[in-house]
Design a protein around this motif. Structure first.
Motif, PDB file in Angstrom:
ATOM      1  N   HIS A 179       0.909  -1.359   0.024  1.00 61.00           N
ATOM      2  CA  HIS A 179       0.019   0.134   0.124  1.00 61.00           C
ATOM      3  C   HIS A 179       0.765   1.154  -0.114  1.00 61.00           C
ATOM      4  O   HIS A 179       0.349   2.338  -0.132  1.00 61.00           O
ATOM      5  N   HIS A 180       2.105   1.312   0.442  1.00 59.58           N
ATOM      6  CA  HIS A 180       3.120   2.250   0.242  1.00 59.58           C
ATOM      7  C   HIS A 180       4.454   1.846  -0.029  1.00 59.58           C
ATOM      8  O   HIS A 180       5.174   1.252   0.464  1.00 59.58           O
ATOM      9  N   CYS A 181       4.669   2.084  -1.411  1.00 61.17           N
ATOM     10  CA  CYS A 181       5.909   1.568  -2.162  1.00 61.17           C
ATOM     11  C   CYS A 181       6.603   2.736  -3.075  1.00 61.17           C
ATOM     12  O   CYS A 181       6.713   2.613  -4.078  1.00 61.17           O
ATOM     13  N   ASP A 182       6.742   4.123  -2.190  1.00 67.15           N
ATOM     14  CA  ASP A 182       7.095   5.371  -3.275  1.00 67.15           C
ATOM     15  C   ASP A 182       8.908   5.064  -3.209  1.00 67.15           C
ATOM     16  O   ASP A 182       9.555   5.786  -2.294  1.00 67.15           O
ATOM     17  N   PHE A 183       9.291   4.241  -4.067  1.00 68.76           N
ATOM     18  CA  PHE A 183      10.802   4.221  -4.069  1.00 68.76           C
ATOM     19  C   PHE A 183      11.417   5.429  -4.538  1.00 68.76           C
ATOM     20  O   PHE A 183      12.445   5.975  -4.133  1.00 68.76           O
ATOM     21  N   GLY A 184      10.631   6.397  -5.461  1.00 64.22           N
ATOM     22  CA  GLY A 184      11.313   7.557  -5.919  1.00 64.22           C
ATOM     23  C   GLY A 184      11.429   8.599  -4.952  1.00 64.22           C
ATOM     24  O   GLY A 184      12.333   9.338  -5.080  1.00 64.22           O
ATOM     25  N   ALA A 185      10.737   8.712  -3.573  1.00 67.08           N
ATOM     26  CA  ALA A 185      10.992   9.652  -2.572  1.00 67.08           C
ATOM     27  C   ALA A 185      12.300   9.164  -1.672  1.00 67.08           C
ATOM     28  O   ALA A 185      13.154   9.796  -1.316  1.00 67.08           O
ATOM     29  N   ALA A 186      12.543   7.824  -1.456  1.00 64.77           N
ATOM     30  CA  ALA A 186      13.530   7.188  -0.779  1.00 64.77           C
ATOM     31  C   ALA A 186      14.725   7.379  -1.444  1.00 64.77           C
ATOM     32  O   ALA A 186      15.748   7.233  -0.741  1.00 64.77           O
ATOM     33  N   LEU A 187      14.876   7.042  -2.746  1.00 66.77           N
ATOM     34  CA  LEU A 187      16.115   6.762  -3.753  1.00 66.77           C
ATOM     35  C   LEU A 187      16.925   7.958  -3.460  1.00 66.77           C
ATOM     36  O   LEU A 187      18.267   7.774  -3.314  1.00 66.77           O
TER      37      LEU A 187
END
Length: 225
Positions: A179-187
């Protein structure tokens, strides 16, 4: 910052009243907000700088009252040398047992403080910017050990405790779910702090969860780790 999955084991919600700074009926008005006479018009138009101003104000209040806390999220990454590309709010990590006292400190300073439906944080507003005071990161209660590992750093000229890089990256990576998989913010954060992070510890504490494993695979393919 961190979003918890629907199947999370939730900590008990502290007994925090729905604190707000606006007077209600015949109730006395709250303490005068030192920011009230010079509101948002004096803040920079740049959203990143506005978030930094909110982080500085809240951090200074918590530090002055002796609360155990640490700056988290994208502002913490910036304090460690990351990009000044902040997300939509300011995050602080606090212990569950300190939530009521922290809420009272901010309320007494004239900030709006309230309890959202999610029972792993309380929210505040400072200089018009949203501030999350999180007492559960990646489905785990924030503990004193994590907060004591925080490093005191300068956040745009105001010194305050900031989550250690390894704890910060763990909190971002372990929170990934279907439900929460925003790799773009963490990368970008992982790339900026990669040399400061104990990646083996992050892997170990994330266990065999598939979404963190997918993020590690992406970091490896991009030669970040």
């Amino acid at each position: 910052m961190t979003q918890n999955g629907d199947d999370a084991t939730l900590v008990r919600r502290p007994g925090i009243p729905d604190l707000r700074t606006a007077p209600d009926g015949d109730e006395p008005a709250p303490p005068q907000n030192p920011q009230a006479d010079q509101p948002l018009r004096e803040l920079p138009q740049d959203r990143n700088q506005a978030l930094l101003e909110a982080a500085k104000q809240v951090g200074a209040l918590l530090k002055r009252e002796g609360h155990l806390f640490a700056l988290a999220g994208s502002v913490a990454a910036y304090a460690h040398g990351g990009e000044k590309n902040l997300q939509h709010d300011v995050d602080f990590a606090i212990r569950p047992e300190d939530a009521e006292a922290v809420a009272a400190t901010l309320h007494e300073a004239g900030l709006t403080v309230y309890t959202p439906p999610e029972d792993w944080l309380i929210k505040a507003t400072c200089f018009g910017q949203p501030v999350d005071l999180i007492f559960e990161l990646a489905n785990r209660p924030v503990g004193a050990d994590m907060l004591k590992r925080a490093q005191e750093l300068s956040v745009d000229s105001v010194r305050m405790p900031v989550l250690a890089p390894t704890d910060l990256l763990w909190s971002l990576t372990a929170a990934f779910s279907e439900h929460h998989c925003d790799f773009g913010a963490a990368l970008p954060i992982a790339r900026a702090l990669r040399e400061k992070v104990d990646w083996e510890r992050v892997r170990r504490e994330c266990g065999d969860e598939p979404m963190p494993a997918a993020f590690f695979f992406l970091l490896e393919r991009l030669n970040v780790i």
